[in-house]
Design an enzyme around this catalytic site. Structure first.
Site, PDB file in Angstrom:
ATOM      1  CG  ASP A  31      52.673  22.649  40.248  1.00 17.16           C
ATOM      2  OD1 ASP A  31      51.426  22.683  40.274  1.00 17.16           O
ATOM      3  OD2 ASP A  31      53.380  23.631  40.008  1.00 17.16           O
ATOM      4  CE  LYS A  53      50.604  24.322  36.380  1.00 15.87           C
ATOM      5  NZ  LYS A  53      51.547  25.413  36.232  1.00 15.87           N
ATOM      6  CG  MET A 167      59.983  23.416  30.666  1.00 21.58           C
ATOM      7  SD  MET A 167      58.674  24.652  30.781  1.00 21.58           S
ATOM      8  CE  MET A 167      59.594  26.114  31.230  1.00 21.58           C
TER       9      MET A 167
HETATM   10  N1  SAH Z   1      59.670  26.623  38.791  1.00 18.46           N
HETATM   11  C1  SAH Z   1      60.614  25.572  38.429  1.00 18.46           C
HETATM   12  C2  SAH Z   1      60.651  25.326  36.928  1.00 18.46           C
HETATM   13  C3  SAH Z   1      59.357  24.796  36.357  1.00 18.46           C
HETATM   14  S1  SAH Z   1      59.464  24.487  34.629  1.00 18.46           S
HETATM   15  C4  SAH Z   1      61.998  25.927  38.952  1.00 18.46           C
HETATM   16  O1  SAH Z   1      62.218  27.063  39.391  1.00 18.46           O
HETATM   17  O2  SAH Z   1      62.865  25.051  38.936  1.00 18.46           O
HETATM   18  C5  SAH Z   1      59.792  22.747  34.599  1.00 18.46           C
HETATM   19  C6  SAH Z   1      61.197  22.488  34.119  1.00 18.46           C
HETATM   20  O3  SAH Z   1      62.126  22.717  35.176  1.00 18.46           O
HETATM   21  C7  SAH Z   1      61.466  21.073  33.691  1.00 18.46           C
HETATM   22  O4  SAH Z   1      61.045  20.860  32.366  1.00 18.46           O
HETATM   23  C8  SAH Z   1      62.971  20.991  33.809  1.00 18.46           C
HETATM   24  O5  SAH Z   1      63.596  21.632  32.716  1.00 18.46           O
HETATM   25  C9  SAH Z   1      63.213  21.837  35.036  1.00 18.46           C
HETATM   26  N2  SAH Z   1      63.333  21.043  36.270  1.00 18.46           N
HETATM   27  C10 SAH Z   1      62.518  21.080  37.336  1.00 18.46           C
HETATM   28  N3  SAH Z   1      62.957  20.254  38.302  1.00 18.46           N
HETATM   29  C11 SAH Z   1      64.085  19.679  37.826  1.00 18.46           C
HETATM   30  C12 SAH Z   1      65.016  18.745  38.362  1.00 18.46           C
HETATM   31  N4  SAH Z   1      64.879  18.215  39.574  1.00 18.46           N
HETATM   32  N5  SAH Z   1      66.073  18.390  37.585  1.00 18.46           N
HETATM   33  C13 SAH Z   1      66.245  18.916  36.362  1.00 18.46           C
HETATM   34  N6  SAH Z   1      65.398  19.801  35.812  1.00 18.46           N
HETATM   35  C14 SAH Z   1      64.336  20.186  36.544  1.00 18.46           C
END
Ligand code: SAH
Length: 250
Positions: A31, A53, A167
């Site tokens: 992704d 996506k 998000m």
């Molecule tokens: N599967 C991922 C989440 C995917 S949804 C997990 O477990 O972390 C995507 C959201 O994750 C983003 O909109 C943000 O809110 C958060 N996110 C993902 N990576 C991030 C990062 N490095 N720093 C802050 N927020 C993050």
């Protein structure tokens, strides 16, 4: 197919299992959120595919990704499906696992450090602290425009337990309002952590009353997490303690 988590960014947060997947996979399907430093650990011969996506039809495109995974596996490839954070925390890992199972393709989940845990650690905030909280809520801000399937934010506020919102950047105004409606004090400490565990990481400390204005004023960008609750105050206290210690040490 390994349905694996890449963690929030810093390659140091990869599991050894994910690293083994990177070392062995024929194809890495990843992704946008997967850090470049992590992808660089794939073996040189591995093909990298970007599972995009975009396009505003997430469910239709999700089906395409699942189909692609099945296709690659049936061609005899060892496939590493690499997702940001943990594959099953707002990561649609379940949907891909179901598609693989239905196609008779063996799969395995490899967990990852979800963004909430990575961001909390980077910000010196404990997920739970004795005497402060006995639960932690991981919530999605996606769809928090007040639609039928929106969360009952006021009810979450009434639990008195900290909430980490993924998000959240597009719906933050409504989330903050609803939490206040649920009785959460305007002084409740809030931290917003963007690009956690990467070189672009930023941490904003604020309160429920000011989070929307402060995020705007500071131009905080996605990906970001919003941490709401008393656990956030630990960050200040631990910093103050360390500073005091330095002052008294000769
Ligand atoms: N599967 C991922 C989440 C995917 S949804 C997990 O477990 O972390 C995507 C959201 O994750 C983003 O909109 C943000 O809110 C958060 N996110 C993902 N990576 C991030 C990062 N490095 N720093 C802050 N927020 C993050």
């Amino acid at each position: 197919v390994w349905l694996a988590g890449a963690g929030p960014g810093d390659p140091g947060l990869l599991t050894l299992d994910a690293l083994a997947g990177l070392a062995q996979a024929d194809v890495v399907v990843h992704d946008a959120l997967v850090d470049k430093r992590v992808l660089a650990l794939a073996r040189r011969e591995a093909r990298r595919e970007f599972a995009d996506k975009r396009g505003g039809r997430p469910s239709a495109v999700q089906a395409d990704i699942s189909k692609r995974l099945v296709e690659l596996a049936r061609q005899g490839n060892r496939v590493l499906r690499l997702k940001g954070g943990d594959p099953c925390v707002f990561g649609r890992g379940a949907e891909e696992a179901m598609a693989l199972a239905q196609a008779g393709v063996p799969f395995r989940f490899i967990p990852g450090v979800t963004a909430a845990l990575g961001a909390l650690a980077s910000a010196d905030i404990p997920a739970t602290q004795r005497g402060v909280n006995r639960a932690i809520i991981l919530a999605s801000g996606h769809g928090a425009e007040g639609g039928a399937d929106d969360l009952d934010w006021a009810a979450l506020a009434r639990t008195g337990q900290p909430i980490v919102v993924y998000m959240a950047m597009h719906t933050l105004t409504r989330i903050a309002t609803e939490l206040a409606n649920g009785g959460l004090s305007p002084q409740t400490p809030v931290a917003v952590v963007s690009s956690a565990t990467t070189a672009q990481q930023r941490i904003l400390e604020t309160t429920l009353a000011h989070v929307v204005a402060d995020v705007d004023a500071q131009g905080i960008e996605t990906p970001a997490l919003v941490v709401i609750g008393e656990i956030v105050a630990f960050r200040r206290r631990v910093l103050a303690a360390a500073t005091a210690e330095r002052r008294t040490t000769p």
